[in-house]
Motif scaffolding. Structure first.
Motif, mmCIF file in Angstrom:
data_model
loop_
_atom_site.group_PDB
_atom_site.id
_atom_site.type_symbol
_atom_site.label_atom_id
_atom_site.label_comp_id
_atom_site.label_asym_id
_atom_site.label_seq_id
_atom_site.Cartn_x
_atom_site.Cartn_y
_atom_site.Cartn_z
ATOM 1 N N PRO A 24 0.813 -1.231 0.000
ATOM 2 C CA PRO A 24 0.000 0.000 0.000
ATOM 3 C C PRO A 24 0.846 1.280 0.000
ATOM 4 C CG PRO A 24 -0.999 -1.607 1.438
ATOM 5 C CD PRO A 24 0.331 -2.180 1.027
ATOM 6 N N ASP A 25 1.913 1.322 0.806
ATOM 7 C CA ASP A 25 2.770 2.504 0.826
ATOM 8 C C ASP A 25 3.668 2.579 -0.404
ATOM 9 O OD1 ASP A 25 1.955 3.772 3.228
ATOM 10 O OD2 ASP A 25 3.090 2.315 4.400
ATOM 11 N N LEU A 26 4.165 1.442 -0.856
ATOM 12 C CA LEU A 26 4.996 1.425 -2.063
ATOM 13 C C LEU A 26 4.208 1.914 -3.271
ATOM 14 C CD1 LEU A 26 6.795 -2.008 -1.601
ATOM 15 C CD2 LEU A 26 7.882 0.237 -1.539
ATOM 16 N N ALA A 27 2.963 1.472 -3.383
ATOM 17 C CA ALA A 27 2.145 1.849 -4.541
ATOM 18 C C ALA A 27 1.870 3.346 -4.566
ATOM 19 C CB ALA A 27 0.840 1.063 -4.535
ATOM 20 N N VAL A 28 1.651 3.945 -3.407
ATOM 21 C CA VAL A 28 1.431 5.392 -3.355
ATOM 22 C C VAL A 28 2.659 6.125 -3.887
ATOM 23 C CG1 VAL A 28 1.144 7.367 -1.809
ATOM 24 C CG2 VAL A 28 -0.275 5.336 -1.501
ATOM 25 N N ALA A 29 3.836 5.720 -3.429
ATOM 26 C CA ALA A 29 5.071 6.387 -3.867
ATOM 27 C C ALA A 29 5.341 6.140 -5.352
ATOM 28 C CB ALA A 29 6.247 5.899 -3.023
ATOM 29 N N VAL A 30 5.090 4.932 -5.830
ATOM 30 C CA VAL A 30 5.254 4.641 -7.259
ATOM 31 C C VAL A 30 4.335 5.517 -8.088
ATOM 32 C CG1 VAL A 30 4.836 2.909 -9.050
ATOM 33 C CG2 VAL A 30 6.105 2.282 -6.995
ATOM 34 N N ASP A 31 3.067 5.595 -7.706
ATOM 35 C CA ASP A 31 2.105 6.363 -8.494
ATOM 36 C C ASP A 31 2.402 7.859 -8.469
ATOM 37 O OD1 ASP A 31 0.806 4.112 -9.337
ATOM 38 O OD2 ASP A 31 -0.839 4.245 -7.890
ATOM 39 N N ARG A 32 2.894 8.370 -7.350
ATOM 40 C CA ARG A 32 3.266 9.782 -7.299
ATOM 41 C C ARG A 32 4.482 10.057 -8.193
ATOM 42 N NH1 ARG A 32 3.435 12.293 -1.366
ATOM 43 N NH2 ARG A 32 3.488 14.199 -2.641
ATOM 44 N N ALA A 33 5.420 9.117 -8.220
ATOM 45 C CA ALA A 33 6.590 9.272 -9.084
ATOM 46 C C ALA A 33 6.190 9.227 -10.557
ATOM 47 C CB ALA A 33 7.609 8.174 -8.780
ATOM 48 N N LEU A 34 5.255 8.356 -10.904
ATOM 49 C CA LEU A 34 4.770 8.295 -12.282
ATOM 50 C C LEU A 34 4.023 9.572 -12.659
ATOM 51 C CD1 LEU A 34 3.435 4.618 -12.447
ATOM 52 C CD2 LEU A 34 5.553 5.511 -13.431
ATOM 53 N N ASP A 35 3.239 10.071 -11.720
ATOM 54 C CA ASP A 35 2.486 11.296 -11.977
ATOM 55 C C ASP A 35 3.430 12.467 -12.278
ATOM 56 O OD1 ASP A 35 -0.154 12.792 -11.876
ATOM 57 O OD2 ASP A 35 0.964 13.871 -10.327
ATOM 58 N N ASP A 36 4.559 12.508 -11.601
ATOM 59 C CA ASP A 36 5.553 13.556 -11.864
ATOM 60 C C ASP A 36 6.020 13.527 -13.320
ATOM 61 O OD1 ASP A 36 5.429 14.407 -9.267
ATOM 62 O OD2 ASP A 36 7.471 13.797 -8.731
ATOM 63 N N GLU A 60 11.504 0.426 -12.764
ATOM 64 C CA GLU A 60 11.641 0.006 -14.161
ATOM 65 C C GLU A 60 10.387 -0.737 -14.616
ATOM 66 O OE1 GLU A 60 13.969 -3.309 -16.794
ATOM 67 O OE2 GLU A 60 15.015 -2.525 -15.034
ATOM 68 N N ARG A 61 9.880 -1.633 -13.784
ATOM 69 C CA ARG A 61 8.683 -2.389 -14.146
ATOM 70 C C ARG A 61 7.468 -1.474 -14.262
ATOM 71 N NH1 ARG A 61 10.616 -7.032 -9.915
ATOM 72 N NH2 ARG A 61 11.599 -8.421 -11.445
ATOM 73 N N ALA A 62 7.347 -0.529 -13.341
ATOM 74 C CA ALA A 62 6.213 0.397 -13.385
ATOM 75 C C ALA A 62 6.273 1.267 -14.636
ATOM 76 C CB ALA A 62 6.201 1.268 -12.135
ATOM 77 N N LEU A 63 7.445 1.762 -14.969
ATOM 78 C CA LEU A 63 7.597 2.611 -16.154
ATOM 79 C C LEU A 63 7.349 1.823 -17.435
ATOM 80 C CD1 LEU A 63 10.763 4.585 -15.042
ATOM 81 C CD2 LEU A 63 8.518 5.595 -15.496
ATOM 82 N N ARG A 64 7.863 0.623 -17.496
ATOM 83 C CA ARG A 64 7.647 -0.204 -18.686
ATOM 84 C C ARG A 64 6.153 -0.481 -18.877
ATOM 85 N NH1 ARG A 64 10.818 -3.778 -21.743
ATOM 86 N NH2 ARG A 64 12.613 -3.427 -20.353
ATOM 87 N N ASP A 65 5.462 -0.725 -17.784
ATOM 88 C CA ASP A 65 4.030 -0.993 -17.866
ATOM 89 C C ASP A 65 3.263 0.252 -18.311
ATOM 90 O OD1 ASP A 65 1.867 -3.028 -17.166
ATOM 91 O OD2 ASP A 65 1.210 -1.336 -15.948
ATOM 92 N N ASP A 77 15.986 7.138 -14.054
ATOM 93 C CA ASP A 77 16.681 7.792 -12.942
ATOM 94 C C ASP A 77 15.783 8.824 -12.258
ATOM 95 O OD1 ASP A 77 18.951 6.313 -13.412
ATOM 96 O OD2 ASP A 77 20.021 7.914 -14.467
ATOM 97 N N ALA A 78 15.084 9.627 -13.056
ATOM 98 C CA ALA A 78 14.237 10.677 -12.489
ATOM 99 C C ALA A 78 13.082 10.079 -11.699
ATOM 100 C CB ALA A 78 13.706 11.578 -13.605
ATOM 101 N N HIS A 80 12.941 7.107 -10.342
ATOM 102 C CA HIS A 80 13.443 6.423 -9.158
ATOM 103 C C HIS A 80 13.758 7.409 -8.044
ATOM 104 C CE1 HIS A 80 16.691 4.210 -6.848
ATOM 105 N NE2 HIS A 80 15.616 3.480 -6.688
ATOM 106 N N GLU A 81 14.384 8.507 -8.377
ATOM 107 C CA GLU A 81 14.676 9.524 -7.368
ATOM 108 C C GLU A 81 13.401 10.081 -6.758
ATOM 109 O OE1 GLU A 81 17.557 10.550 -5.942
ATOM 110 O OE2 GLU A 81 18.343 8.801 -7.005
ATOM 111 N N ALA A 82 12.385 10.298 -7.602
ATOM 112 C CA ALA A 82 11.098 10.779 -7.091
ATOM 113 C C ALA A 82 10.466 9.749 -6.166
ATOM 114 C CB ALA A 82 10.165 11.111 -8.249
ATOM 115 N N PHE A 83 10.531 8.492 -6.561
ATOM 116 C CA PHE A 83 9.991 7.422 -5.716
ATOM 117 C C PHE A 83 10.658 7.404 -4.346
ATOM 118 C CE2 PHE A 83 10.897 3.218 -4.004
ATOM 119 C CZ PHE A 83 9.621 2.779 -3.692
ATOM 120 N N LEU A 84 11.979 7.469 -4.322
ATOM 121 C CA LEU A 84 12.692 7.458 -3.052
ATOM 122 C C LEU A 84 12.271 8.633 -2.172
ATOM 123 C CD1 LEU A 84 16.309 6.528 -4.218
ATOM 124 C CD2 LEU A 84 14.623 5.023 -3.150
#
Length: 221
Positions: A24-36, A60-65, A77-78, A80-84
């Protein structure tokens, strides 16, 4: 005590999917990084199947999808940094311990068992998450995916843990939820134990043929 612990002096645990449900927390951070990056969210169900090989592979998997193709190095790189950044802000808001985890760790520590955490998650996130559950002090060693040059399924982190405690690999147990944990344990000469409720890229972990399986870690003790 479960028979898999017979002759065992060191127990190493995976984190995500084994001790905690962190998606649940990982998905929030992934989606916010994708939104950026102007990309649509992927959601928890997809992230669930992408966890286990470290944060860079997750992104990488999220971006490829999201893109339908491999991301450029700059985009990767961008993102991943946002995700972190986003994950560091809230790594333990929706994350929960799996049932039986606290009971197992408490009992193993009381019996004097050496305990280590070996995860592919970046090391910086380990203490904030474990401290949130009051479990950081249960572990005599915590290794993240960036603690050594190699991460699971390479056996190096497990062999490092065994050497740290002065315990032979044959007297050590790897506990995890994925094929990467079982492979790492087997290659290190550890006994292996799997739990079926975690993240294994949509595959049953039983197909990796661990030495034993339990439905809950409470069964260990």
């Amino acid at each position: 005590m479960h028979s898999v612990l017979s002759g065992i002096h060191l127990v190493t645990f995976d984190l995500d999917g084994t001790l905690i449900d962190s998606v649940p927390d990982l998905a929030v951070a992934v989606d916010r990084a994708l939104d950026d990056q102007g990309l649509s969210p992927r959601g928890e169900s997809r992230v669930h199947d992408w966890v286990g090989n470290g944060s860079r592979k997750l992104l990488e998997r999220a971006l490829r999808d999201a893109l339908g193709e491999a991301p450029s190095v700059a985009l990767h790189d961008a993102a991943h940094e946002a995700f972190l950044h986003y994950y560091a802000q809230a790594p333990n808001v929706r994350t929960r311990l799996h049932p039986g985890v606290r009971e197992a760790l408490d009992a193993l520590r009381e019996r004097g068992m050496a305990l280590a955490l070996v995860t592919n998650k970046p090391h910086a996130f380990i203490a904030p998450i474990l401290d949130g559950f009051g479990l950081f002090d249960h572990f005599g060693l915590c290794l993240g995916g960036d603690s050594l040059p190699q991460g699971k399924p390479d056996p190096a982190p497990l062999l490092y843990a065994a050497a740290h405690f002065g315990v032979a690999p044959r007297e050590s147990l790897m506990v995890g939820d994925s094929r990467h944990d079982i492979e790492a344990g087997r290659r290190a000469g550890f006994r292996t134990l799997a739990v079926p409720y975690g993240y294994n890229h949509g595959e049953p972990v039983a197909s990796s043929c661990p030495d034993a399986m339990v439905e809950s870690l409470a069964e260990l003790v």
